[in-house]
Design a protein around this motif. Structure first.
Motif, PDB file in Angstrom:
ATOM      1  N   ILE A  96       0.838  -1.204   0.000  1.00 41.76           N
ATOM      2  CA  ILE A  96       0.000   0.000   0.000  1.00 41.76           C
ATOM      3  C   ILE A  96       0.869   1.248   0.000  1.00 41.76           C
ATOM      4  O   ILE A  96       1.832   1.373   0.765  1.00 41.76           O
ATOM      5  N   PHE A  97       0.505   2.185  -0.890  1.00 34.23           N
ATOM      6  CA  PHE A  97       1.148   3.493  -0.984  1.00 34.23           C
ATOM      7  C   PHE A  97       0.102   4.535  -0.625  1.00 34.23           C
ATOM      8  O   PHE A  97      -0.923   4.649  -1.302  1.00 34.23           O
ATOM      9  N   CYS A  98       0.359   5.311   0.415  1.00 32.20           N
ATOM     10  CA  CYS A  98      -0.664   6.223   0.933  1.00 32.20           C
ATOM     11  C   CYS A  98      -0.167   7.664   0.958  1.00 32.20           C
ATOM     12  O   CYS A  98       0.894   7.961   1.517  1.00 32.20           O
ATOM     13  N   ASP A  99      -0.942   8.538   0.363  1.00 32.15           N
ATOM     14  CA  ASP A  99      -0.699   9.979   0.423  1.00 32.15           C
ATOM     15  C   ASP A  99      -0.827  10.456   1.879  1.00 32.15           C
ATOM     16  O   ASP A  99      -1.409   9.773   2.726  1.00 32.15           O
ATOM     17  N   PHE A 100      -0.302  11.635   2.155  1.00 28.73           N
ATOM     18  CA  PHE A 100      -0.318  12.173   3.523  1.00 28.73           C
ATOM     19  C   PHE A 100      -1.280  13.351   3.663  1.00 28.73           C
ATOM     20  O   PHE A 100      -2.301  13.255   4.322  1.00 28.73           O
ATOM     21  N   ASP A 101      -0.967  14.477   3.002  1.00 29.28           N
ATOM     22  CA  ASP A 101      -1.777  15.682   3.158  1.00 29.28           C
ATOM     23  C   ASP A 101      -3.161  15.506   2.540  1.00 29.28           C
ATOM     24  O   ASP A 101      -3.284  15.240   1.343  1.00 29.28           O
ATOM     25  N   GLY A 102      -4.198  15.656   3.354  1.00 30.32           N
ATOM     26  CA  GLY A 102      -5.568  15.510   2.873  1.00 30.32           C
ATOM     27  C   GLY A 102      -6.027  14.070   2.807  1.00 30.32           C
ATOM     28  O   GLY A 102      -7.183  13.806   2.477  1.00 30.32           O
ATOM     29  N   THR A 103      -5.131  13.129   3.096  1.00 28.56           N
ATOM     30  CA  THR A 103      -5.490  11.710   3.090  1.00 28.56           C
ATOM     31  C   THR A 103      -5.327  11.149   4.502  1.00 28.56           C
ATOM     32  O   THR A 103      -6.308  10.813   5.160  1.00 28.56           O
ATOM     33  N   PRO A 162       2.712  -4.609   3.680  1.00 25.90           N
ATOM     34  CA  PRO A 162       3.573  -3.430   3.844  1.00 25.90           C
ATOM     35  C   PRO A 162       2.816  -2.137   3.529  1.00 25.90           C
ATOM     36  O   PRO A 162       1.991  -2.086   2.606  1.00 25.90           O
ATOM     37  N   PHE A 163       3.126  -1.093   4.298  1.00 25.75           N
ATOM     38  CA  PHE A 163       2.470   0.211   4.166  1.00 25.75           C
ATOM     39  C   PHE A 163       3.537   1.283   4.014  1.00 25.75           C
ATOM     40  O   PHE A 163       4.450   1.384   4.836  1.00 25.75           O
ATOM     41  N   TYR A 164       3.428   2.071   2.949  1.00 29.46           N
ATOM     42  CA  TYR A 164       4.373   3.155   2.685  1.00 29.46           C
ATOM     43  C   TYR A 164       3.629   4.480   2.585  1.00 29.46           C
ATOM     44  O   TYR A 164       2.584   4.562   1.926  1.00 29.46           O
ATOM     45  N   VAL A 165       4.162   5.500   3.244  1.00 28.96           N
ATOM     46  CA  VAL A 165       3.651   6.857   3.090  1.00 28.96           C
ATOM     47  C   VAL A 165       4.405   7.503   1.941  1.00 28.96           C
ATOM     48  O   VAL A 165       5.641   7.527   1.934  1.00 28.96           O
ATOM     49  N   THR A 166       3.668   8.016   0.963  1.00 30.09           N
ATOM     50  CA  THR A 166       4.277   8.723  -0.169  1.00 30.09           C
ATOM     51  C   THR A 166       3.732  10.151  -0.147  1.00 30.09           C
ATOM     52  O   THR A 166       2.629  10.414  -0.603  1.00 30.09           O
ATOM     53  N   SER A 167       4.527  11.056   0.366  1.00 28.64           N
ATOM     54  CA  SER A 167       4.039  12.392   0.698  1.00 28.64           C
ATOM     55  C   SER A 167       4.821  13.492   0.009  1.00 28.64           C
ATOM     56  O   SER A 167       6.055  13.463  -0.023  1.00 28.64           O
ATOM     57  N   PRO A 204       7.854   2.521  10.300  1.00 30.33           N
ATOM     58  CA  PRO A 204       9.310   2.591  10.123  1.00 30.33           C
ATOM     59  C   PRO A 204       9.704   3.795   9.270  1.00 30.33           C
ATOM     60  O   PRO A 204       9.051   4.090   8.259  1.00 30.33           O
ATOM     61  N   LYS A 205      10.766   4.506   9.669  1.00 37.09           N
ATOM     62  CA  LYS A 205      11.156   5.721   8.948  1.00 37.09           C
ATOM     63  C   LYS A 205      11.455   5.436   7.482  1.00 37.09           C
ATOM     64  O   LYS A 205      11.189   6.261   6.612  1.00 37.09           O
ATOM     65  N   GLU A 206      12.007   4.230   7.209  1.00 33.62           N
ATOM     66  CA  GLU A 206      12.313   3.890   5.813  1.00 33.62           C
ATOM     67  C   GLU A 206      11.057   3.621   4.989  1.00 33.62           C
ATOM     68  O   GLU A 206      11.131   3.449   3.771  1.00 33.62           O
ATOM     69  N   HIS A 207       9.898   3.604   5.623  1.00 33.13           N
ATOM     70  CA  HIS A 207       8.632   3.456   4.909  1.00 33.13           C
ATOM     71  C   HIS A 207       7.938   4.803   4.702  1.00 33.13           C
ATOM     72  O   HIS A 207       6.802   4.846   4.241  1.00 33.13           O
ATOM     73  N   ILE A 208       8.612   5.893   5.065  1.00 34.98           N
ATOM     74  CA  ILE A 208       8.029   7.228   4.896  1.00 34.98           C
ATOM     75  C   ILE A 208       8.854   7.999   3.871  1.00 34.98           C
ATOM     76  O   ILE A 208      10.020   8.325   4.101  1.00 34.98           O
ATOM     77  N   TYR A 209       8.246   8.249   2.733  1.00 30.58           N
ATOM     78  CA  TYR A 209       8.884   9.026   1.667  1.00 30.58           C
ATOM     79  C   TYR A 209       8.288  10.437   1.688  1.00 30.58           C
ATOM     80  O   TYR A 209       7.081  10.619   1.486  1.00 30.58           O
ATOM     81  N   CYS A 210       9.135  11.437   1.946  1.00 32.93           N
ATOM     82  CA  CYS A 210       8.662  12.816   1.910  1.00 32.93           C
ATOM     83  C   CYS A 210       9.854  13.721   1.598  1.00 32.93           C
ATOM     84  O   CYS A 210      10.987  13.265   1.493  1.00 32.93           O
ATOM     85  N   ASN A 211       9.592  14.998   1.447  1.00 34.00           N
ATOM     86  CA  ASN A 211      10.651  15.959   1.181  1.00 34.00           C
ATOM     87  C   ASN A 211      11.325  16.384   2.485  1.00 34.00           C
ATOM     88  O   ASN A 211      10.802  16.146   3.575  1.00 34.00           O
ATOM     89  N   GLY A 212      12.494  17.007   2.372  1.00 34.13           N
ATOM     90  CA  GLY A 212      13.230  17.455   3.545  1.00 34.13           C
ATOM     91  C   GLY A 212      13.276  18.969   3.628  1.00 34.13           C
ATOM     92  O   GLY A 212      12.814  19.672   2.724  1.00 34.13           O
ATOM     93  N   ALA A 213      13.832  19.462   4.727  1.00 37.05           N
ATOM     94  CA  ALA A 213      13.981  20.908   4.894  1.00 37.05           C
ATOM     95  C   ALA A 213      15.323  21.213   5.554  1.00 37.05           C
ATOM     96  O   ALA A 213      15.757  20.507   6.465  1.00 37.05           O
ATOM     97  N   ASP A 214      15.957  22.263   5.066  1.00 38.42           N
ATOM     98  CA  ASP A 214      17.247  22.720   5.583  1.00 38.42           C
ATOM     99  C   ASP A 214      17.027  24.093   6.218  1.00 38.42           C
ATOM    100  O   ASP A 214      16.612  25.038   5.538  1.00 38.42           O
TER     101      ASP A 214
END
Length: 222
Positions: A9-16, A95-100, A117-127
């Motif tokens: 499963i691939f799950c969106d984050f914002d609004g989902t 398996p469950f993955y966040v794709t954000s 698990p952190k490796e199951h969370i795909y998102c952008n980073g910030a500096d």
């Protein structure tokens, strides 16, 4: 579900997973000067998501990191049934993955209570090392995607070959649509449902994660 393939499963984050889009909420609340024309250009597809989101956050000082984080944590509700849904998936070995397309400094704290698990969370980073917030893009588009997504959901999905995996997508917006075209099954709401209807992509509507959980249980019995 297809018993010959491993469901994933691939799950969106914002609004989902959350009840609203947190990037939009940040911009509308803090209103940095110049954000509105950038947002309009993103919505009209004159700017890619990567370019537009990067430009909007560059309008905010790094010193506001904690204030912005506190704002998001205070206003971003989690959609009903999310914790129960994750428990169901763990029990079934799915398996469950966040794709954000969201940013790590608010995505990770919001998801922390759910032990993903952190490796199951795909998102952008910030500096935050400079004067202004700089967005980083650790998961760019591969050679098959030319839309400059920022965090490319279809690139993540292609890491799980259709020959071996039953790919299930959960989402709510147009940023999920390319992934919906790759998925074996789509759970959709809001703008994603409209787009699936418009272009004839099969979907199952949902409002809460209990809806999806019940549908998966029924599918497992068939």
């Amino acid at each position: 579900m297809n018993s010959r393939k491993q469901p994933v499963i691939f799950c969106d984050f914002d609004g989902t997973i959350t009840l609203s889009d947190n990037i939009v909420a940040i911009m509308k609340h803090f209103r940095p000067e110049g954000y509105e024309p950038i947002m309009e250009r993103i919505l009209s597809h004159d700017l890619s998501i990567r370019e537009g989101v990067g430009r909007m956050f560059a309008l905010l000082p790094s010193s506001m990191k904690q204030e912005i984080t506190d704002f998001v944590l205070g206003q971003a509700g989690i959609r009903a049934g999310f914790g129960d849904f994750l428990s169901e998936l763990r029990g079934r070995g799915i398996p469950f993955y966040v794709t954000s397309g969201g940013i790590d400094f608010f995505v990770l704290p919001l998801l922390a209570p759910f032990d993903i698990p952190k490796e199951h969370i795909y998102c952008n980073g910030a500096d935050f090392s400079g004067d202004k917030i700089k967005i980083t893009w650790p998961y760019p588009c591969d050679v098959h995607c030319q839309t400059d997504c920022g965090m490319c959901k279809t690139t993540v999905m292609r890491r799980f070959p259709a020959s071996r995996y039953e790919r299930i997508l959960i989402g709510d917006s147009l940023t999920d649509f390319e992934g919906a075209k790759l998925a074996d099954h789509v759970y959709s709401r809001a703008r994603l449902t409209e787009k699936c209807l418009e272009l004839g992509v099969k979907y199952t509507p949902f409002e809460t994660f209990h809806d999806i959980q019940e549908d998966l249980i029924q599918a497992g019995r068939r």
